[in-house]
Design an enzyme around this catalytic site. Structure first.
Site, PDB file in Angstrom:
ATOM      1  CG  ASP A 343      -2.164   0.833   0.993  1.00 23.05           C
ATOM      2  OD1 ASP A 343      -2.145   1.667   0.072  1.00 23.05           O
ATOM      3  OD2 ASP A 343      -3.149   0.681   1.737  1.00 23.05           O
ATOM      4  CD  GLU A 544      -6.442   5.846   2.572  1.00 24.51           C
ATOM      5  OE1 GLU A 544      -5.445   5.549   3.220  1.00 24.51           O
ATOM      6  OE2 GLU A 544      -6.411   6.027   1.341  1.00 24.51           O
TER       7      GLU A 544
HETATM    8  C1  BGC Z   1      -5.179   2.904   0.373  1.00 27.00           C
HETATM    9  C2  BGC Z   1      -5.440   1.828  -0.611  1.00 27.00           C
HETATM   10  C3  BGC Z   1      -5.388   2.369  -2.004  1.00 27.00           C
HETATM   11  C4  BGC Z   1      -4.075   3.090  -2.220  1.00 27.00           C
HETATM   12  C5  BGC Z   1      -3.925   3.680  -3.591  1.00 27.00           C
HETATM   13  C6  BGC Z   1      -3.977   3.691   0.025  1.00 27.00           C
HETATM   14  O1  BGC Z   1      -3.814   4.713   0.928  1.00 27.00           O
HETATM   15  O2  BGC Z   1      -5.019   2.344   1.653  1.00 27.00           O
HETATM   16  O3  BGC Z   1      -6.686   1.252  -0.332  1.00 27.00           O
HETATM   17  O4  BGC Z   1      -5.546   1.327  -2.912  1.00 27.00           O
HETATM   18  O5  BGC Z   1      -3.977   4.115  -1.278  1.00 27.00           O
HETATM   19  O6  BGC Z   1      -4.645   4.828  -3.743  1.00 27.00           O
HETATM   20  C1  BGC Z   2      -3.399  10.637  -2.426  1.00 28.51           C
HETATM   21  C2  BGC Z   2      -4.390   9.607  -2.831  1.00 28.51           C
HETATM   22  C3  BGC Z   2      -4.027   8.279  -2.293  1.00 28.51           C
HETATM   23  C4  BGC Z   2      -3.868   8.397  -0.820  1.00 28.51           C
HETATM   24  C5  BGC Z   2      -3.418   7.130  -0.249  1.00 28.51           C
HETATM   25  C6  BGC Z   2      -3.253  10.657  -0.970  1.00 28.51           C
HETATM   26  O1  BGC Z   2      -2.266  11.569  -0.622  1.00 28.51           O
HETATM   27  O2  BGC Z   2      -3.789  11.877  -2.907  1.00 28.51           O
HETATM   28  O3  BGC Z   2      -4.360   9.545  -4.191  1.00 28.51           O
HETATM   29  O4  BGC Z   2      -4.941   7.321  -2.645  1.00 28.51           O
HETATM   30  O5  BGC Z   2      -2.912   9.407  -0.494  1.00 28.51           O
HETATM   31  O6  BGC Z   2      -3.157   7.285   1.127  1.00 28.51           O
END
Ligand code: BGC
Ligand code: BGC
Length: 860
Positions: A343, A544
């Site tokens: 991730d 998140e």
């Molecule tokens: C998330 C994932 C996601 C990835 C890519 C991460 O922060 O936990 O679920 O697939 O970002 O955007």
């Molecule tokens: C990004 C997202 C990403 C996420 C994952 C962010 O900073 O903009 O695109 O999915 O981080 O944690």
């Protein structure tokens, strides 16, 4: 003169120091490895297969044997690869930080777009723009002139509720709503439609499904989970994998209509203590399997080709470095032969690792590093050097590369035409296709759960005067939640959803068709007294960790939606509440103030599905009954944060599986307890955060001319006189850059209800900011707190800002007494932060808090 203390501390704070070091290493192109340091700091308890683990808990899954022809091809390809080419297969950069030329130069095995990342950084990129980028990246990957490699790359995206980064795509209800439908066949159809929309943009791979079994609903990702119970999750995981990839072992497997799927996040993401995102799961190994691993049993048995490692730890050890679970359990015992993708810089969180280097992760069994930002380049070189030094064995690298190639061969990427020439590519009619919207609309209908229906108020007769109130009524962004065009799902307007409908639009459709009148009024004031009011309200979008909360109490700080419900009821209007949320919340007061109450979760772009159920047909028949059932227990108290089917002493307000149908009586009256229970470990409030990683709810970021402020979104923004950009300071997008271009502009954080700052903070209260100054002209820069009409206090910060060193982060603070002395009434502040500049100014900030200063403070 305000008392403005600044501390220049970047080299004194351990954190600052390590960031500074990371930046230095990130800027350097040269291969660099510090094997000694990396391993010396790994103080974690070693989890070896010989530890106190019990492999017998884990089953061998019915995964099909490898095909000899595929394995031979893998061996042939690997035999011709250099170490550099191999490691490049294992590095996954992100489109905001990697160019087509980088792809040509290094030949990455894959790349991604994170949430809210679009081709050319353009939120309104068209499907053709997406295909064009896919094509360019693919062509660069197969161009062997610079790197000698012609292995096609693959693109991964978070299509987690439809192809949600793409304007015009069908947005399905978030997983929590799908859980309530309890309908695996529908889930498979949704996944099939999603796969087609993704294929239309030339993308190969989807980071879904999330199979978290969510145990503590304070977790900000609760809505990404289908249920608190493994039963639904296991069945759904199989269904969605089948819908995305096609039938495992069948002729449509990964054919022109299907994409590679990812079961995520392995393992235990939904079971962290206190529901903290990326936190620590302390389940026993048996519970880890029985609860948290069931989605892998379903999804891997259905042939999912990739698994994403989780940010969380299990008993203090980060999953990205967990050899026992990644290798011994997942690969060796369960038999998973695809690849494990990390991730978002998750490897950097392992002790002893950094974003730029982490042999521990590869050695533990991670196959592909998700490496957004500029980390990919040092990571590439460091990993190559680690193989050369023996810190990572050649055989581990070969295994990881074999896994990537195996998936690519199975997905046919070596044989398929390039992205622009694939069967569905560029077919605009697939994006948001009516047949996909019809599936989504059905899913909305089936996801609604009726919690209360006094005197059978629902279904409503459409031929009457219907007031539609609440700030979620005509707001497709809010009804769609996080992971909607932008990462956080904020900053979207209805016209960002062409082809979609708001809940109000759906109501209006059925009501006006039947000869009734639907009046939209967010605050509930009406022209003519309605027969009934539908109030649509709920949580603001989040994703998140930004969605982690401390209590399940809805609007704990300010019950403004409750006030709206009461206002309408007091006028004798029956009230139907439609609650938008990413989780069950304690809403007893709101339930008491509603005649009927519907949990609508996060329905997505087809808001009309709500009205399909709420209204009878003009001839009086019921069009659709409620069929949704809670897949999460509904709390009776705000502190029932861990409340799950099967608990001892299970005492929810509404149990798992609950859902009224038309004709069934409510199970409680209007006298539910409204006792607000303090959270057991709720800490005394010592700060009020205005901005940390993002604007903190319930504040809104606004900008523009002082007389006409506009609401800001999480991405690139521009208003007259001011440009705003997101920046990465310590975490992704945790800071903002304000560029005042010299035309008298304002940036403000506004609250919708006045806050009493004297309540929590005493005489030593300060507004503290982490800022960094770039260019600054000699005009005034005023910082103000506002408190309603003709009520404000301002200080001119310009002299102090000008005295600061340029381009360095520092902490500055202004005593709140400066604002009160200048006229602000601290008991009713509705704009706690307003920065105004008439001249040029470049100011970045990463944190704005109100807190008590440790030292005595005054305004002189
Ligand atoms: C998330 C994932 C996601 C990835 C890519 C991460 O922060 O936990 O679920 O697939 O970002 O955007
Ligand atoms: C990004 C997202 C990403 C996420 C994952 C962010 O900073 O903009 O695109 O999915 O981080 O944690």
């Amino acid at each position: 003169m305000p008392n403005l203390k600044h501390k220049i501390a970047p080299f004194m704070r351990a954190l600052g120091l390590s960031i500074a070091l990371l930046l230095i290493s990130a800027c350097d192109d040269a291969p660099q490895v510090n094997g000694e340091v990396l391993s010396k700091f790994d103080g974690e308890k070693v989890a070896s297969s010989s530890g106190n683990f019990d492999l017998s808990i884990w089953p061998e899954l019915p995964i099909k044997p490898k095909e000899a022809s595929v394995e031979t091809k893998i061996q042939e390809i690997i035999a011709g690869m250099t170490l550099e080419q191999k490691v490049a297969q294992l590095i996954q950069p992100e489109i905001r930080d990697v160019t087509v030329e980088d792809m040509r130069r290094y030949g990455f095995g894959s790349y991604l777009n994170g949430g809210g990342a679009f081709p050319n950084n353009n939120k309104h990129a068209t499907p053709q723009d997406w295909v064009a980028l896919a094509e360019a990246m693919y062509q660069a990957s197969v161009d062997d002139t610079l790197d000698g490699s012609s292995i096609p790359t693959i693109w991964g995206t978070d299509a987690v509720h439809g192809h949600n980064n793409v304007i015009g795509a069908t947005l399905f209800p978030h997983n929590i709503g799908l859980g309530a439908t309890n309908n695996p066949a529908l889930i498979e159809e949704i996944a099939g439609a999603t796969a087609r929309e993704v294929m239309a943009t030339g993308i190969d791979w989807v980071f879904a499904p999330t199979v978290a079994v969510v145990r503590d609903d304070r977790w900000g990702r609760t809505y990404e989970g289908y249920s608190e119970d493994p039963e639904i999750v296991r069945a759904y995981s199989a269904a969605i994998v089948k819908g995305l990839q096609g039938g495992y072992g069948e002729s449509n497997f990964l054919d022109d209509d299907h994409v590679i799927s990812t079961v995520k996040h392995f393992l235990g993401d939904g079971g962290t203590q206190d529901g903290v995102d990326q936190g620590n799961n302390i389940a026993s190994e048996q519970d880890l399997f029985d609860l948290h691993a069931q989605g892998y049993v379903g999804g891997l048995s259905a042939g999912s080709q990739t698994v994403m490692a989780s940010f969380n730890s299990w008993h203090g050890k980060k999953m990205h470095g967990h050899k026992y679970l990644l290798t011994d359990v997942l690969k060796d015992k369960m038999g998973f032969d695809g690849f494990v993708v990390g991730d978002w810089l998750g490897h950097g969180q392992i002790k002893g690792c950094s974003n730029q280097g982490c042999s521990q992760a590869i050695n533990a069994g991670l196959d592909v590093f998700m490496a957004p930002s500029d980390a990919w380049k040092p990571l590439l070189f460091n990993t190559i050097a680690q193989v050369k030094s023996g810190e990572i064995s050649e055989s581990r690298i070969n295994d990881a590369v074999s896994r990537v190639l195996r998936v690519k061969i199975r997905a046919g990427v070596f044989d398929k035409p390039s992205p622009a020439n694939r069967a569905l590519s560029g077919k605009l009619e697939i994006i948001g296709a009516p047949e996909h919207r019809a599936i989504a609309r059905r899913a909305v209908r089936e996801s609604l759960v009726l919690l209360k229906n006094n005197a059978q108020l629902l279904p409503l007769n459409p031929n009457q005067r219907v007031l539609v109130a609440g700030d979620a009524a005509d707001n497709i962004g809010k009804q769609s939640g996080g992971w909607t065009i932008t990462w956080q799902g904020t900053g979207n307007k209805n016209n960002d959803f062409p082809g979609g409908t708001s809940i109000f639009q759906g109501i209006e459709h059925w009501v006006s068709e039947a000869g009734g009148v639907a009046e939209l009024s967010v605050n509930g004031d009406y022209q003519q007294k309605p027969d009934v009011a539908i109030v649509v309200f709920g949580e603001e979008p989040y994703a998140e960790g930004n969605g982690d909360i401390a209590t399940l109490e809805y609007q704990a700080g300010n019950k403004r939606d409750l006030a709206l419900l009461k206002k309408l009821q007091a006028r004798g209007i029956p009230v139907v509440s439609v609650f938008i949320s990413g989780r069950p919340l304690w809403v007893n007061p709101e339930l008491n103030a509603s005649d009927a109450f519907v949990a609508a979760w996060l329905p997505g772009s087809e808001g009309i599905g709500v009205a399909d159920v709420l209204f009878r047909a003009p001839d009086g028949t019921v069009r659709y009954d409620f069929t949704g059932r809670l897949s999460f227990s509904w709390p009776a108290r705000p502190d029932q944060t861990v409340l799950n089917r099967g608990d001892e002493n299970y005492a929810p307000l509404l149990p798992y599986g609950f859902g009224l149908r038309y004709g069934e009586p409510s199970t409680f009256a209007d006298n539910l307890s409204e006792l607000r229970v303090p959270m057991p470990h709720q800490k005394a409030v010592t700060e009020r955060v205005l901005f940390r990683k993002s604007v903190q709810l319930p504040l809104t970021g606004m900008a523009g001319r002082v007389t006409e402020l506009q609401e800001m979104s999480s991405n690139v923004l521009e208003v007259a006189g001011l440009k705003i950009r997101t920046l990465d300071r310590e975490l992704q997008e945790d800071a903002r850059l304000l560029e005042f271009t010299g035309g008298d502009a304002v940036y403000a954080l506004t609250a919708d209800q006045p806050m009493d700052l004297t309540n929590t903070f005493g005489d030593s209260a300060v507004l503290r900011m982490q800022i960094r100054i770039g260019e600054i002209s000699d005009s005034d820069v005023t910082l103000s707190m506002l408190c309603g009409v003709n009520c404000n206090g301002s200080v001119n910060l310009a002299p102090q800002l000008r005295a600061l060193p340029r381009h360095e982060w520092q902490s500055i603070q202004v005593a709140l007494s400066c604002f009160s002395e200048a006229g602000a009434n601290l008991t009713k502040i509705d704009v706690p932060f307003q920065l105004r500049s008439r001249g040029k100014l470049e100011l970045s900030f990463s944190e704005i808090v109100i807190t008590n200063s440790e030292s005595a403070i005054s305004c002189n």
